[in-house]
Scaffold this motif. Structure first.
Motif, mmCIF file in Angstrom:
data_model
loop_
_atom_site.group_PDB
_atom_site.id
_atom_site.type_symbol
_atom_site.label_atom_id
_atom_site.label_comp_id
_atom_site.label_asym_id
_atom_site.label_seq_id
_atom_site.Cartn_x
_atom_site.Cartn_y
_atom_site.Cartn_z
ATOM 1 N N ARG A 1 4.538 -17.188 -6.548
ATOM 2 C CA ARG A 1 4.927 -15.821 -6.912
ATOM 3 C C ARG A 1 4.541 -14.829 -5.823
ATOM 4 O O ARG A 1 5.348 -13.998 -5.407
ATOM 5 N N LEU A 2 3.305 -14.920 -5.351
ATOM 6 C CA LEU A 2 2.839 -13.980 -4.337
ATOM 7 C C LEU A 2 3.566 -14.173 -3.018
ATOM 8 O O LEU A 2 3.939 -13.193 -2.352
ATOM 9 N N LEU B 1 -5.106 -11.359 -4.667
ATOM 10 C CA LEU B 1 -5.244 -12.691 -5.249
ATOM 11 C C LEU B 1 -6.174 -12.666 -6.450
ATOM 12 O O LEU B 1 -5.916 -13.328 -7.465
ATOM 13 N N GLY B 2 -7.247 -11.883 -6.355
ATOM 14 C CA GLY B 2 -8.182 -11.776 -7.475
ATOM 15 C C GLY B 2 -7.504 -11.262 -8.731
ATOM 16 O O GLY B 2 -7.673 -11.821 -9.823
ATOM 17 N N VAL B 3 -6.714 -10.201 -8.597
ATOM 18 C CA VAL B 3 -6.001 -9.637 -9.751
ATOM 19 C C VAL B 3 -5.005 -10.633 -10.321
ATOM 20 O O VAL B 3 -4.964 -10.887 -11.532
ATOM 21 N N GLN B 4 -4.198 -11.225 -9.450
ATOM 22 C CA GLN B 4 -3.125 -12.088 -9.921
ATOM 23 C C GLN B 4 -3.641 -13.359 -10.581
ATOM 24 O O GLN B 4 -3.147 -13.775 -11.632
ATOM 25 N N MET C 1 0.097 -9.753 -0.648
ATOM 26 C CA MET C 1 0.637 -10.880 -1.420
ATOM 27 C C MET C 1 0.744 -12.132 -0.558
ATOM 28 O O MET C 1 0.368 -13.233 -0.986
ATOM 29 N N VAL C 2 1.254 -11.975 0.659
ATOM 30 C CA VAL C 2 1.398 -13.123 1.560
ATOM 31 C C VAL C 2 0.024 -13.708 1.896
ATOM 32 O O VAL C 2 -0.172 -14.932 1.875
ATOM 33 N N ILE C 3 -0.937 -12.844 2.202
ATOM 34 C CA ILE C 3 -2.290 -13.303 2.537
ATOM 35 C C ILE C 3 -2.927 -14.035 1.351
ATOM 36 O O ILE C 3 -3.511 -15.111 1.509
ATOM 37 N N GLY C 4 -2.809 -13.440 0.164
ATOM 38 C CA GLY C 4 -3.366 -14.075 -1.023
ATOM 39 C C GLY C 4 -2.748 -15.430 -1.297
ATOM 40 O O GLY C 4 -3.450 -16.388 -1.648
ATOM 41 N N SER C 5 -1.442 -15.529 -1.121
ATOM 42 C CA SER C 5 -0.762 -16.806 -1.369
ATOM 43 C C SER C 5 -1.175 -17.864 -0.351
ATOM 44 O O SER C 5 -1.368 -19.036 -0.709
ATOM 45 N N LEU C 6 -1.310 -17.466 0.905
ATOM 46 C CA LEU C 6 -1.727 -18.417 1.938
ATOM 47 C C LEU C 6 -3.145 -18.921 1.684
ATOM 48 O O LEU C 6 -3.435 -20.112 1.883
ATOM 49 N N ALA C 7 -4.025 -18.022 1.233
ATOM 50 C CA ALA C 7 -5.397 -18.435 0.930
ATOM 51 C C ALA C 7 -5.429 -19.440 -0.217
ATOM 52 O O ALA C 7 -6.131 -20.455 -0.162
ATOM 53 N N ILE D 1 9.163 -14.138 -10.602
ATOM 54 C CA ILE D 1 8.989 -13.863 -9.173
ATOM 55 C C ILE D 1 9.802 -12.652 -8.720
ATOM 56 O O ILE D 1 9.278 -11.759 -8.033
ATOM 57 N N ILE D 2 11.081 -12.615 -9.093
ATOM 58 C CA ILE D 2 11.967 -11.559 -8.603
ATOM 59 C C ILE D 2 11.842 -10.286 -9.436
ATOM 60 O O ILE D 2 11.501 -9.215 -8.926
ATOM 61 N N PHE D 3 12.093 -10.400 -10.735
ATOM 62 C CA PHE D 3 12.115 -9.209 -11.588
ATOM 63 C C PHE D 3 10.707 -8.775 -12.003
ATOM 64 O O PHE D 3 10.387 -7.580 -11.970
#
Length: 314
Positions: free
Chosen positions: A42-43, A85-88, A194-200, A227-229
């Motif tokens: 998603r992120l 990332l913490g929130v999600q 979002m990209v950084i959190g997902s990569l981590a 993911i989109i909406f």
């Protein structure tokens, strides 16, 4: 027409956020989608799409410009991992162990946590509004989590713990993002976060480790919505609404998010919701409205209204 467009955008974005949490619950419970995988995917996709929006329609120089200063780059990495990332992750974990309605309402404790934090740091003074806000939050949570009976919790303890952690993570997200958002567009900061959190998280939950071919078409539709909406479009619409509405108005209209989460959880997923839980929900919704209408709301809490999760990225 501009004002009507803004109202449409903020309400639509908030509804997508609230419904997105309920759809995620459907994915967890019916299709056994892993929480970590969904958060990573998603992120990553939503972050790339938000940066694409910035590239096409806004100041594209900021996309790489945010990395030119070492201090800003470090702040962005910390924000992406501990904030976004913490929130999600905590929000989705709370949904997984409980339900979207309770998870969303517990996350809305973030403004109360910010008030307490600022009081402890002596950066603000206690006002009547603060006292009423905290009392509404406490009473609302008591009824929401106990349904009026102290003998048994209405949701599992794991859901409560993750939900409270989600509120704390959102409070950190809100406060830590302020200096970054003063320098760069929100789409740039949130997109990269979002990209950084997902990569981590991908080191633990790689997005490619799932048998997608075993899922029915219904599950694919739910994934696209989340993911989109429920993430990318929800945040984009919310930010765009600020072009024609005041931040206080978007905050007030944005309170439709928890309402959407509650109603879709109860009436679509058929989750039991007792009379006292509705009272608790009303207390928390009233707390949100009180914060939005208050003329003396702190600038840091207002920043939550203006630069929310994908939020809220919920």
């Amino acid at each position: 027409m501009s004002r009507q467009r803004g109202i449409f955008l903020v309400i639509t974005g908030a509804l997508f956020w609230g419904i997105g949490g309920t759809v995620a619950q459907k994915l967890f419970q019916e299709f056994q989608i892993d929480v970590g995988w969904l958060v990573t995917t998603r992120l990553l996709l939503a972050g790339i799409l938000l940066l694409a929006v910035q590239l096409i329609w806004k100041d594209r120089s900021q996309i790489l410009g945010v990395w030119k200063t070492k201090k800003v780059a470090i702040q962005l990495i910390i924000f992406g991992i501990l904030g976004m990332l913490g929130v999600q992750y905590t929000y989705m974990a709370s949904i997984n162990y409980g339900n979207a309605a309770v998870a969303t309402l517990l996350q809305y404790l973030a403004p109360v946590m910010i008030i307490v934090y600022l009081l402890l740091r002596r950066q603000t003074v206690l006002t009547r509004r603060d006292v009423i806000t905290v009392l509404l939050a406490l009473v609302g949570c008591f009824f929401l989590l106990t349904n009026g009976s102290t003998a048994q919790l209405s949701v599992p303890m794991q859901a409560i713990v993750w939900g409270v952690l989600s509120g704390a993570a959102l409070a950190f997200y809100t406060l830590y993002a302020v200096p970054l958002l003063k320098q760069f567009d929100s789409l740039v900061i949130v997109g990269w976060a979002m990209v950084i959190g997902s990569l981590a998280l991908s080191f633990i939950h790689p997005p490619w480790q799932i048998e997608l071919n075993t899922l029915p078409m219904e599950a694919y539709a739910y994934l696209v919505f989340v993911i989109i909406f429920g993430t990318m479009i929800a945040f984009w619409f919310y930010i765009e609404s600020l072009q024609s509405l005041a931040a206080k108005e978007t905050s007030l209209l944005g309170s439709t998010e928890p309402l959407a989460a509650v109603f879709t959880t109860v009436f679509w997923l058929k989750e039991p919701f007792g009379a006292f839980q509705w009272i608790g929900t009303a207390c928390i919704i009233f707390m949100i409205i009180l914060l939005a209408l208050s003329k003396e709301a702190s600038s840091k809490t207002s920043k939550l209204d203006k630069e929310k999760k994908p939020l809220k990225i919920s």
